[in-house]
Design a protein around this motif. Structure first.
Motif, PDB file in Angstrom:
ATOM      1  N   ASN A   1       0.825  -1.208   0.000  1.00  0.00           N
ATOM      2  CA  ASN A   1       0.000   0.000   0.000  1.00  0.00           C
ATOM      3  C   ASN A   1       0.857   1.253   0.000  1.00  0.00           C
ATOM      4  OD1 ASN A   1      -2.301  -1.513   0.011  1.00  0.00           O
ATOM      5  ND2 ASN A   1      -2.524  -1.503   2.240  1.00  0.00           N
ATOM      6  N   SER A   2       1.989   1.201   0.676  1.00  0.00           N
ATOM      7  CA  SER A   2       2.883   2.368   0.740  1.00  0.00           C
ATOM      8  C   SER A   2       3.440   2.701  -0.639  1.00  0.00           C
ATOM      9  CB  SER A   2       4.022   2.088   1.727  1.00  0.00           C
ATOM     10  OG  SER A   2       4.928   3.165   1.744  1.00  0.00           O
ATOM     11  N   ASP A   3       3.813   1.646  -1.392  1.00  0.00           N
ATOM     12  CA  ASP A   3       4.349   1.870  -2.743  1.00  0.00           C
ATOM     13  C   ASP A   3       3.275   2.438  -3.661  1.00  0.00           C
ATOM     14  OD1 ASP A   3       6.829   0.939  -2.027  1.00  0.00           O
ATOM     15  OD2 ASP A   3       6.374  -1.137  -2.602  1.00  0.00           O
ATOM     16  N   GLU A   4       2.034   1.931  -3.533  1.00  0.00           N
ATOM     17  CA  GLU A   4       0.939   2.441  -4.361  1.00  0.00           C
ATOM     18  C   GLU A   4       0.674   3.914  -4.082  1.00  0.00           C
ATOM     19  OE1 GLU A   4      -2.457   0.055  -3.751  1.00  0.00           O
ATOM     20  OE2 GLU A   4      -1.633  -1.723  -4.747  1.00  0.00           O
ATOM     21  N   GLN A   5       0.710   4.300  -2.832  1.00  0.00           N
ATOM     22  CA  GLN A   5       0.467   5.709  -2.469  1.00  0.00           C
ATOM     23  C   GLN A   5       1.559   6.608  -3.038  1.00  0.00           C
ATOM     24  OE1 GLN A   5       0.156   5.599   1.797  1.00  0.00           O
ATOM     25  NE2 GLN A   5      -1.918   4.697   1.782  1.00  0.00           N
ATOM     26  N   LYS A   6       2.805   6.105  -3.080  1.00  0.00           N
ATOM     27  CA  LYS A   6       3.895   6.910  -3.627  1.00  0.00           C
ATOM     28  C   LYS A   6       3.790   7.055  -5.148  1.00  0.00           C
ATOM     29  CE  LYS A   6       7.275   5.727  -0.036  1.00  0.00           C
ATOM     30  NZ  LYS A   6       8.549   5.023   0.245  1.00  0.00           N
ATOM     31  N   SER A   7       3.285   5.997  -5.828  1.00  0.00           N
ATOM     32  CA  SER A   7       3.224   6.044  -7.298  1.00  0.00           C
ATOM     33  C   SER A   7       2.070   6.889  -7.822  1.00  0.00           C
ATOM     34  CB  SER A   7       3.090   4.624  -7.860  1.00  0.00           C
ATOM     35  OG  SER A   7       1.864   4.039  -7.483  1.00  0.00           O
ATOM     36  N   GLN A   8       1.002   7.009  -7.046  1.00  0.00           N
ATOM     37  CA  GLN A   8      -0.163   7.765  -7.509  1.00  0.00           C
ATOM     38  C   GLN A   8       0.148   9.226  -7.814  1.00  0.00           C
ATOM     39  OE1 GLN A   8      -3.229   7.026  -4.623  1.00  0.00           O
ATOM     40  NE2 GLN A   8      -3.701   4.975  -5.433  1.00  0.00           N
ATOM     41  N   PRO A   9       0.888   9.943  -6.960  1.00  0.00           N
ATOM     42  CA  PRO A   9       1.219  11.334  -7.304  1.00  0.00           C
ATOM     43  C   PRO A   9       2.043  11.435  -8.580  1.00  0.00           C
ATOM     44  CG  PRO A   9       1.553  10.929  -4.973  1.00  0.00           C
ATOM     45  CD  PRO A   9       1.318   9.599  -5.600  1.00  0.00           C
ATOM     46  N   ARG A  10       2.947  10.448  -8.810  1.00  0.00           N
ATOM     47  CA  ARG A  10       3.775  10.494 -10.009  1.00  0.00           C
ATOM     48  C   ARG A  10       2.923  10.305 -11.263  1.00  0.00           C
ATOM     49  NH1 ARG A  10       7.499   7.462  -6.734  1.00  0.00           N
ATOM     50  NH2 ARG A  10       6.800   5.518  -7.703  1.00  0.00           N
ATOM     51  N   ILE A  11       1.959   9.374 -11.199  1.00  0.00           N
ATOM     52  CA  ILE A  11       1.067   9.148 -12.348  1.00  0.00           C
ATOM     53  C   ILE A  11       0.219  10.390 -12.622  1.00  0.00           C
ATOM     54  CG2 ILE A  11      -0.899   7.796 -13.178  1.00  0.00           C
ATOM     55  CD1 ILE A  11       0.231   5.415 -11.591  1.00  0.00           C
ATOM     56  N   GLY A  12      -0.311  10.976 -11.558  1.00  0.00           N
ATOM     57  CA  GLY A  12      -1.129  12.179 -11.721  1.00  0.00           C
ATOM     58  C   GLY A  12      -0.321  13.315 -12.321  1.00  0.00           C
ATOM     59  N   LYS A  13       0.929  13.464 -11.894  1.00  0.00           N
ATOM     60  CA  LYS A  13       1.792  14.518 -12.418  1.00  0.00           C
ATOM     61  C   LYS A  13       2.084  14.296 -13.900  1.00  0.00           C
ATOM     62  CE  LYS A  13       6.182  16.838 -11.529  1.00  0.00           C
ATOM     63  NZ  LYS A  13       7.406  16.866 -10.680  1.00  0.00           N
ATOM     64  N   ALA A  14       2.327  13.007 -14.265  1.00  0.00           N
ATOM     65  CA  ALA A  14       2.598  12.695 -15.673  1.00  0.00           C
ATOM     66  C   ALA A  14       1.383  13.001 -16.544  1.00  0.00           C
ATOM     67  CB  ALA A  14       2.987  11.226 -15.811  1.00  0.00           C
ATOM     68  N   LEU A  15       0.192  12.659 -16.042  1.00  0.00           N
ATOM     69  CA  LEU A  15      -1.026  12.943 -16.813  1.00  0.00           C
ATOM     70  C   LEU A  15      -1.247  14.430 -16.985  1.00  0.00           C
ATOM     71  CD1 LEU A  15      -3.466  10.252 -15.328  1.00  0.00           C
ATOM     72  CD2 LEU A  15      -2.419  10.265 -17.599  1.00  0.00           C
ATOM     73  N   ARG A  16      -0.947  15.200 -15.932  1.00  0.00           N
ATOM     74  CA  ARG A  16      -1.096  16.656 -16.042  1.00  0.00           C
ATOM     75  C   ARG A  16      -0.128  17.235 -17.064  1.00  0.00           C
ATOM     76  NH1 ARG A  16      -1.889  16.130 -10.430  1.00  0.00           N
ATOM     77  NH2 ARG A  16       0.326  16.589 -10.005  1.00  0.00           N
ATOM     78  N   LEU A  17       1.095  16.702 -17.099  1.00  0.00           N
ATOM     79  CA  LEU A  17       2.082  17.173 -18.081  1.00  0.00           C
ATOM     80  C   LEU A  17       1.653  16.858 -19.513  1.00  0.00           C
ATOM     81  CD1 LEU A  17       5.426  16.208 -16.280  1.00  0.00           C
ATOM     82  CD2 LEU A  17       4.544  18.517 -16.684  1.00  0.00           C
ATOM     83  N   VAL A  18       1.122  15.635 -19.677  1.00  0.00           N
ATOM     84  CA  VAL A  18       0.625  15.252 -21.010  1.00  0.00           C
ATOM     85  C   VAL A  18      -0.530  16.157 -21.419  1.00  0.00           C
ATOM     86  CG1 VAL A  18      -0.551  13.430 -22.312  1.00  0.00           C
ATOM     87  CG2 VAL A  18       1.389  12.849 -20.854  1.00  0.00           C
ATOM     88  N   GLY A  19      -1.450  16.416 -20.478  1.00  0.00           N
ATOM     89  CA  GLY A  19      -2.589  17.287 -20.767  1.00  0.00           C
ATOM     90  C   GLY A  19      -2.154  18.690 -21.130  1.00  0.00           C
ATOM     91  N   ARG A  20      -1.153  19.205 -20.409  1.00  0.00           N
ATOM     92  CA  ARG A  20      -0.663  20.552 -20.709  1.00  0.00           C
ATOM     93  C   ARG A  20      -0.032  20.626 -22.093  1.00  0.00           C
ATOM     94  NH1 ARG A  20       2.258  21.533 -14.850  1.00  0.00           N
ATOM     95  NH2 ARG A  20       0.320  21.826 -13.635  1.00  0.00           N
ATOM     96  N   GLY A  21       0.627  19.542 -22.498  1.00  0.00           N
ATOM     97  CA  GLY A  21       1.234  19.546 -23.839  1.00  0.00           C
ATOM     98  C   GLY A  21       0.235  19.281 -24.943  1.00  0.00           C
ATOM     99  N   LEU A  22      -0.721  18.385 -24.677  1.00  0.00           N
ATOM    100  CA  LEU A  22      -1.694  18.018 -25.683  1.00  0.00           C
ATOM    101  C   LEU A  22      -2.716  19.117 -25.941  1.00  0.00           C
ATOM    102  CD1 LEU A  22      -2.557  15.701 -27.535  1.00  0.00           C
ATOM    103  CD2 LEU A  22      -3.990  14.829 -25.680  1.00  0.00           C
TER     104      LEU A  22
END
Length: 247
Positions: A3-24
């Motif tokens: 669960n600890s690893d999942e919580q750490k990865s979620q912010p990274r995924i959200g950040k990547a999606l925001r970056l893609v959205g900003r570029g797209l």
């Protein structure tokens, strides 16, 4: 994964999606803006540079014809395979100083709407006959064909001999050339395959209607027996073939 690893990865995924959205997002806006600009410019060009000639409905589809000059007999110009009426851009103005001259777009070429069904010589000739009726082109006239257009000219003279005062063959195709010339049939089949690829690229590169603007409808001319003809000189330097018999 804990669960600890999942919580750490979620912010990274959200950040990547925001970056893609900003570029797209900006890319989509730019594409939309360019598309609207293209439509606007096309509309402006059409308003300020109208297509020469007239449009008439033939069997439910629009066909384009451009007649210029005055005089008799008129000259009707039949373009080569896949060529629009603009092929005659240098010839027609010169001939129209002497008589009335008409060039046109076959279905699916230039400004004439594409249509389904047979595109053989008989069909093309009957569409031309109807178009000339609507454009009020007086008979008899001289009909000139370049390359594959020569096949349609021969067919017109065969179907409507009373309407033809003379025939001009300009580097004309022969109805039998695909079977009599070595390698011609294989080259023809290869050209048909290439035409399909070009139409696909045209549709997707320029959008729907691009193939109508560029013209690329393959035509299968009907076999016609050779006619007998006598030759004389035409003022423009072409050779006129006055048909005495076309079978």
């Amino acid at each position: 994964m804990t669960n600890s690893d999942e919580q750490k990865s979620q912010p990274r995924i959200g950040k990547a999606l925001r970056l893609v959205g900003r570029g797209l997002g900006p890319c989509l806006l730019i594409a939309l803006a360019l598309s609207l600009w293209n439509l606007g410019m096309a509309h402006w060009q059409h308003q300020h540079n109208p297509v020469p000639g007239e449009f008439h409905i033939v069997d439910g589809y629009e066909m384009h014809i451009d007649c210029r000059g005055e005089g008799s007999p008129a000259v009707v110009l039949e373009a080569a395979a896949s060529a629009p009426w603009s092929l005659w851009g240098e010839v027609q103005p010169e001939l129209s100083r002497t008589t009335r001259v008409c060039s046109y777009d076959r279905a699916g070429h230039g400004w004439s709407e594409p249509r389904n069904g047979n595109r053989d010589a008989e069909t093309i000739v009957r569409e031309l006959h109807s178009l000339l009726d609507q454009a009020r082109v007086n008979r008899p006239f001289i009909i000139a064909g370049h390359s594959a257009g020569g096949v349609y000219v021969r067919e017109y003279a065969r179907e409507f001999p009373a309407e033809v005062a003379g025939v001009v063959m300009i580097d004309s195709s022969s109805p039998q050339q695909f079977d009599e010339l070595p390698g011609a049939r294989a080259a023809y089949e290869e050209d048909k395959r290439d035409a399909k690829r070009e139409l696909w690229k045209t549709d997707y590169a320029f959008g729907r209607g691009g193939n109508a603007l560029l013209g690329a409808v393959p035509c299968r001319p009907r076999t016609i027996r050779d006619g007998q003809a006598s030759t004389t000189r035409w003022r423009a330097g072409l050779v006129m073939l006055t048909p005495t018999k076309v079978n």
